[in-house]
Design an enzyme around this catalytic site. Structure first.
Site, PDB file in Angstrom:
ATOM      1  N   HIS A  22       1.000  -1.180   0.198  1.00  0.00           N
ATOM      2  CA  HIS A  22       0.048  -0.023   0.119  1.00  0.00           C
ATOM      3  C   HIS A  22       0.776   1.264  -0.145  1.00  0.00           C
ATOM      4  O   HIS A  22       0.598   2.170  -0.916  1.00  0.00           O
ATOM      5  CB  HIS A  22      -0.931  -0.037   1.197  1.00  0.00           C
ATOM      6  CG  HIS A  22      -1.897   1.066   1.329  1.00  0.00           C
ATOM      7  ND1 HIS A  22      -3.046   1.205   0.814  1.00  0.00           N
ATOM      8  CD2 HIS A  22      -1.645   2.427   1.887  1.00  0.00           C
ATOM      9  CE1 HIS A  22      -3.757   2.348   1.028  1.00  0.00           C
ATOM     10  NE2 HIS A  22      -2.802   3.305   1.672  1.00  0.00           N
ATOM     11  N   GLU A  23       1.879   1.343   1.010  1.00  0.00           N
ATOM     12  CA  GLU A  23       2.600   2.530   1.187  1.00  0.00           C
ATOM     13  C   GLU A  23       3.407   2.630  -0.239  1.00  0.00           C
ATOM     14  O   GLU A  23       4.005   3.767  -0.627  1.00  0.00           O
ATOM     15  CB  GLU A  23       3.472   2.592   2.250  1.00  0.00           C
ATOM     16  CG  GLU A  23       2.634   2.495   3.493  1.00  0.00           C
ATOM     17  CD  GLU A  23       1.429   3.767   3.779  1.00  0.00           C
ATOM     18  OE1 GLU A  23       1.852   4.714   3.000  1.00  0.00           O
ATOM     19  OE2 GLU A  23       0.399   3.635   4.292  1.00  0.00           O
ATOM     20  N   HIS A  26       1.948   4.464  -2.754  1.00  0.00           N
ATOM     21  CA  HIS A  26       2.030   5.906  -2.806  1.00  0.00           C
ATOM     22  C   HIS A  26       3.295   6.333  -3.160  1.00  0.00           C
ATOM     23  O   HIS A  26       3.748   7.534  -3.716  1.00  0.00           O
ATOM     24  CB  HIS A  26       1.719   6.300  -1.273  1.00  0.00           C
ATOM     25  CG  HIS A  26       0.254   6.290  -0.712  1.00  0.00           C
ATOM     26  ND1 HIS A  26      -0.986   6.642  -1.441  1.00  0.00           N
ATOM     27  CD2 HIS A  26      -0.174   5.834   0.432  1.00  0.00           C
ATOM     28  CE1 HIS A  26      -1.974   6.407  -0.942  1.00  0.00           C
ATOM     29  NE2 HIS A  26      -1.770   5.849   0.219  1.00  0.00           N
TER      30      HIS A  26
END
Length: 455
Positions: A22-23, A26
């Protein structure tokens, strides 16, 4: 490894993979649009380990509190920014760039699910056939006339190959239908249509196992209590049990099937059992003491034997499903999309009260499911990882301030009003978002504790 540590390790691995993916979504898009990244952290709080890498000296860290992570970017709203870094500040990027950075986290979770499903569908997975066990008395399955050993061919006109196919189609149809036709075939090759009333699932608020509530269960063949493979260094080997031994009785109680024998062994950890056996046509008695082992936090007995008919039974109950790479990829995308929309639909029904809030799971339940799936095998663990990744992606897209979806909502408002949302509005939104998240966490922990004590 003890049961608790095994489950904890399975949960930690799932959590670590999902947070990093997920990170990293980003991070990659932030770098792509030109934003400077100061820190990539797995976990919150004080860093336990950190290292600076890359031309920007990004700090890569593992922090003390593991439930989550974050990517810290240069942003004038969060502190003073050096003059040379101002063009790379997140808050100075065009709104479309900010949308891409924020949406990249959930998108990475959906992409992970697609990749995992693709690998499974391409490699092939061994799953249970949709063979039905005897329906529970006075249940919807019994009312539909379903019988022990019937194989489900179609659900509402759609072909099914596995138990999970059948379960998934029933759940999807149960959202807005009361009656669903099942096409089944019995051992005599007679095909029938059974009309199943699935309304009890909705009436219960989707609480608990939907199929069990309908009276549906997997077919369990009645196998004779004959020993097959004897594990080395097991209680059975120590007692002198042999492959081919037939169990006639245990402690004077007659044994009619392998299931009867297994039930007695499981409930007798550390307790000597007197077995009446038939070996090479002669009756004999042998005492065996089941070893005490941990299973999902409960102590059970195990002696280390397999049923002799296991291979034939396994072939009758299981099916291997695999596809070519392109078909597998298509199915992976469809699977991810359908589970995402179904999750979103269930969240909506939870808000309107049609679905029970008891369905919300916290870290304890997730850890339990992680451990169970890991014990079942790699295929099950990967499916669990894909499903949780989808759930995380959907959750983060909810329009709640503090989540990715909340930020996307701010940017949508900014596009409409042609100006950024005021600092005051964002502060109020943050407080509302925190309150909603704490409420959600409270429900999740309450449900976890309730499951622990109620089973």
């Amino acid at each position: 490894m003890s049961g608790f540590l095994y489950y904890l390790a399975a949960f930690a691995l799932v959590l670590g993979i999902l947070v990093v993916v997920h990170e990293f979504g980003h991070y990659l898009v932030a770098r792509w649009v030109g934003v400077k990244v100061l820190r990539f952290s797995v976990g919150f709080g004080r860093p336990l380990w950190s290292k600076r890498l890359g031309a920007d000296g990004t700090e890569w860290a593992i922090a003390a509190f593991p439930l989550g992570g974050y990517v810290k970017m240069v942003d004038e709203r969060e502190g003073e920014v050096a003059v040379e870094d101002l063009p790379r500040s997140f808050n100075r990027q065009p709104v479309l760039s900010r949308i891409l950075v924020v949406a990249a986290g959930p998108a990475a979770n959906f992409l992970l699910a697609i990749v995992l499903y693709w690998g499974l569908f391409w490699h092939g997975t061994e799953e249970f056939k949709p063979l039905l066990g005897a329906p529970v008395a006075a249940s919807a399955a019994a009312a539909a006339g379903l019988e022990d050993g019937e194989l489900v061919l179609k659900v509402a006109g759609e072909k099914v190959q596995t138990w999970q196919d059948m379960r998934w189609l029933l759940l999807q149809r149960a959202v807005d239908q009361d009656l669903i036709d099942l096409e089944v075939i019995n051992a005599r090759n007679e095909i029938s249509i059974r009309r199943l009333d699935v309304s009890p699932v909705r009436q219960s608020g989707w609480d608990g196992d939907a199929l069990a509530r309908l009276g549906l269960g997997l077919y369990r063949p009645q196998l004779p209590a004959v020993f097959g493979t004897i594990s080395g260094n097991s209680a059975a080997a120590d007692a002198g049990l042999r492959s081919g031994d037939t169990v006639l009785g245990v402690d004077g109680q007659a044994i009619d099937s392998w299931a009867d024998f297994v039930r007695i062994v499981r409930r007798s950890p550390g307790k000597p059992l007197a077995l009446d056996l038939l070996r090479d046509g002669k009756q004999m008695a042998i005492t065996v003491t089941p070893a005490a082992v941990d299973e999902q936090g409960k102590e059970i007995g195990r002696i280390g034997v397999a049923v002799s008919d296991g291979d034939r039974s396994h072939a009758a109950l299981m099916v291997t499903v695999s596809y070519g790479p392109l078909v597998a990829l298509t199915k992976a995308v469809v699977e991810t999309w359908e589970k995402s929309t179904f999750t979103l639909l269930m969240i909506g029904k939870m808000i309107t009260g049609e679905v029970s809030w008891r369905n919300i799971s916290g870290p304890v339940t997730i850890a339990d499911y992680a451990g169970r799936s890991a014990r079942l095998g790699l295929d099950y663990y990967i499916k669990f990882l894909a499903l949780v990744s989808i759930s995380l992606g959907v959750l983060n897209l909810l329009p709640i301030p503090i989540l990715d979806g909340g930020h996307l909502l701010y940017y949508l408002v900014e596009i409409i009003k042609r100006g950024p949302v005021s600092e005051r509005s964002m502060e109020v939104g943050q407080k509302i978002g925190m309150a909603l998240l704490f409420m959600l966490m409270a429900f999740a922990f309450y449900n976890d504790i309730n499951r622990l004590f109620s089973g």
